[in-house]
Write an enzyme that holds these catalytic residues in place. Structure first.
Site, short mmCIF file in Angstrom:
data_model
loop_
_atom_site.label_atom_id
_atom_site.label_comp_id
_atom_site.label_asym_id
_atom_site.label_seq_id
_atom_site.Cartn_x
_atom_site.Cartn_y
_atom_site.Cartn_z
N HIS A 1 -8.84 -2.43 -5.26
CA HIS A 1 -7.83 -3.06 -4.21
C HIS A 1 -7.16 -3.71 -4.72
O HIS A 1 -6.01 -3.54 -4.72
CB HIS A 1 -7.97 -3.31 -2.72
CG HIS A 1 -7.93 -3.51 -1.89
ND1 HIS A 1 -6.89 -2.31 -1.32
CD2 HIS A 1 -6.55 -5.03 -1.85
CE1 HIS A 1 -6.05 -2.93 -0.95
NE2 HIS A 1 -5.74 -3.99 -0.38
N HIS B 1 -0.12 -10.79 -4.93
CA HIS B 1 1.18 -10.52 -4.91
C HIS B 1 2.23 -11.14 -5.40
O HIS B 1 3.12 -10.60 -6.55
CB HIS B 1 1.68 -10.07 -3.51
CG HIS B 1 0.52 -9.34 -2.59
ND1 HIS B 1 0.95 -8.48 -3.48
CD2 HIS B 1 -0.79 -9.58 -1.80
CE1 HIS B 1 -0.39 -7.37 -2.71
NE2 HIS B 1 -1.12 -8.84 -1.03
N HIS C 1 0.34 -1.23 0.58
CA HIS C 1 0.21 0.15 -0.09
C HIS C 1 0.93 1.14 -0.24
O HIS C 1 0.54 1.98 -0.60
CB HIS C 1 -1.20 -0.01 1.09
CG HIS C 1 -2.28 -0.65 1.07
ND1 HIS C 1 -2.88 -1.49 2.54
CD2 HIS C 1 -2.23 -2.14 0.56
CE1 HIS C 1 -3.48 -2.43 1.92
NE2 HIS C 1 -3.12 -3.04 0.85
N ASP D 1 -3.39 -3.22 -5.23
CA ASP D 1 -1.93 -3.94 -4.74
C ASP D 1 -0.62 -3.97 -5.80
O ASP D 1 -0.37 -3.85 -5.44
CB ASP D 1 -2.48 -5.38 -4.21
CG ASP D 1 -3.34 -5.67 -2.87
OD1 ASP D 1 -2.79 -4.97 -2.00
OD2 ASP D 1 -3.56 -5.81 -2.67
#
Length: 311
Positions: A234, A261, A77, A238
């Site tokens: 969101h 991720h 973030h 990311d």
């Protein structure tokens, strides 16, 4: 031109997974410094460059490793906020092993950066141009980088929970789009996963104040959603942070389908493993105008989420 902060700015909170108190300060840095994290709770302090080859596998966040066993988790973030505001050089000090989660989005970090201001530096900026497609697949999930003249993000998610379901969004990241479209979108999880995570020592700092929690078709977080498609926004937030670990602005289209991720980091590793797939490019003024942070210094937002909603 490269850019840094005009002054330092501090954020305090708790780590999402550790639940421990955490304090983070962004400091201005010289041209060419890049983004570097410093663990100040250690003696001597340990620095970890915010780069793709310092990422170690982690299920639910982006985890940096100095190569000697010192780690820093949940950097995505703050990296997204720095990239979205066009900050190329900063020293980020943290007094523990995890970044404070704040409200679960990048908006508080963005607000802090804009309040202290952005300073242009007398140093040329280079970007990384993707020359040919590079792709990573895992079952139905995939992540791809393709040639483009500026950063674009195209993301799709599919969840069985009716409160999320299928969502997709494509965004040209130029000229403050990150601030307007993504910065205030919060991390999310299923209620059924919370106890499992906590039994495994995760999400110990998670609350309704820093995450969107869903249960089937219900949103359990008071106040509901900030956007009807907050979940996919969101995921794009990311991805912005994870792609910033390339070490320079990317000129590429990122396509993610059920990607996370670890997959985005594997994609960067695949890109840089192939010298024919990318090249450095000196940014002209015209190219700089197409980068994510172009023009955001004039926003002077007091509350990014409110300003985004107003627009």
């Amino acid at each position: 031109m490269q850019a840094t902060l005009k002054d330092k700015v501090t954020f305090s909170g708790v780590g999402l997974h550790s639940g421990a108190a955490a304090r983070l300060t962004m400091h201005p840095a010289r041209p060419g410094h890049g983004i570097v994290f410093r663990r100040t709770d250690l003696t001597p302090a340990v620095e970890i460059p915010a780069l793709w080859d310092h990422v170690t596998p982690s299920r639910l966040c982006t985890l940096l490793d100095d190569g000697q066993g010192v780690t820093l988790s949940t950097v995505e973030h703050v990296m997204a906020a720095l990239a979205g505001t066009g900050i190329h050089n900063a020293l980020v000090t943290v007094n523990g092993p995890e970044i404070p989660i704040l409200d679960g989005s990048a908006a508080p970090f963005v607000q802090g950066i804009l309040e202290v201001g952005i300073r242009r530096q007398a140093a040329a900026l280079c970007a990384i141009r993707v020359l040919r497609p590079v792709e990573i697949r895992e079952g139905e999930a995939f992540a791809r980088l393709s040639p483009a003249d500026h950063l674009e993000i195209d993301f799709q998610i599919d969840f069985t929970d009716a409160a999320i379901g299928h969502q997709e969004k494509r965004l040209d990241m130029a000229n403050g789009a990150f601030l307007r479209e993504l910065a205030d979108s919060r991390t999310f999880c299923r209620a059924s996963d919370v106890e499992t995570m906590r039994r495994n020592g995760l999400a110990l700092g998670g609350t309704y104040l820093n995450a969107v929690v869903v249960d089937g078709g219900r949103i359990l977080t008071p106040g509901g959603l900030r956007h009807a498609d907050e979940a996919v926004r969101h995921k794009m937030l990311d991805a912005t942070g994870d792609l910033a670990l390339a070490g320079a602005p990317l000129l590429a289209r990122y396509t993610g389908h059920r990607a996370g991720h670890a997959m985005t980091n594997r994609l960067l590793r695949a890109l840089f493993a192939d010298p024919t797939a990318w090249a450095w490019e000196l940014c002209s003024p015209e190219l700089e105008d197409r980068l994510p942070g172009a023009g955001v210094a004039g926003y002077a937002l007091h509350n990014p989420a409110a300003a985004i909603a107003a627009e």
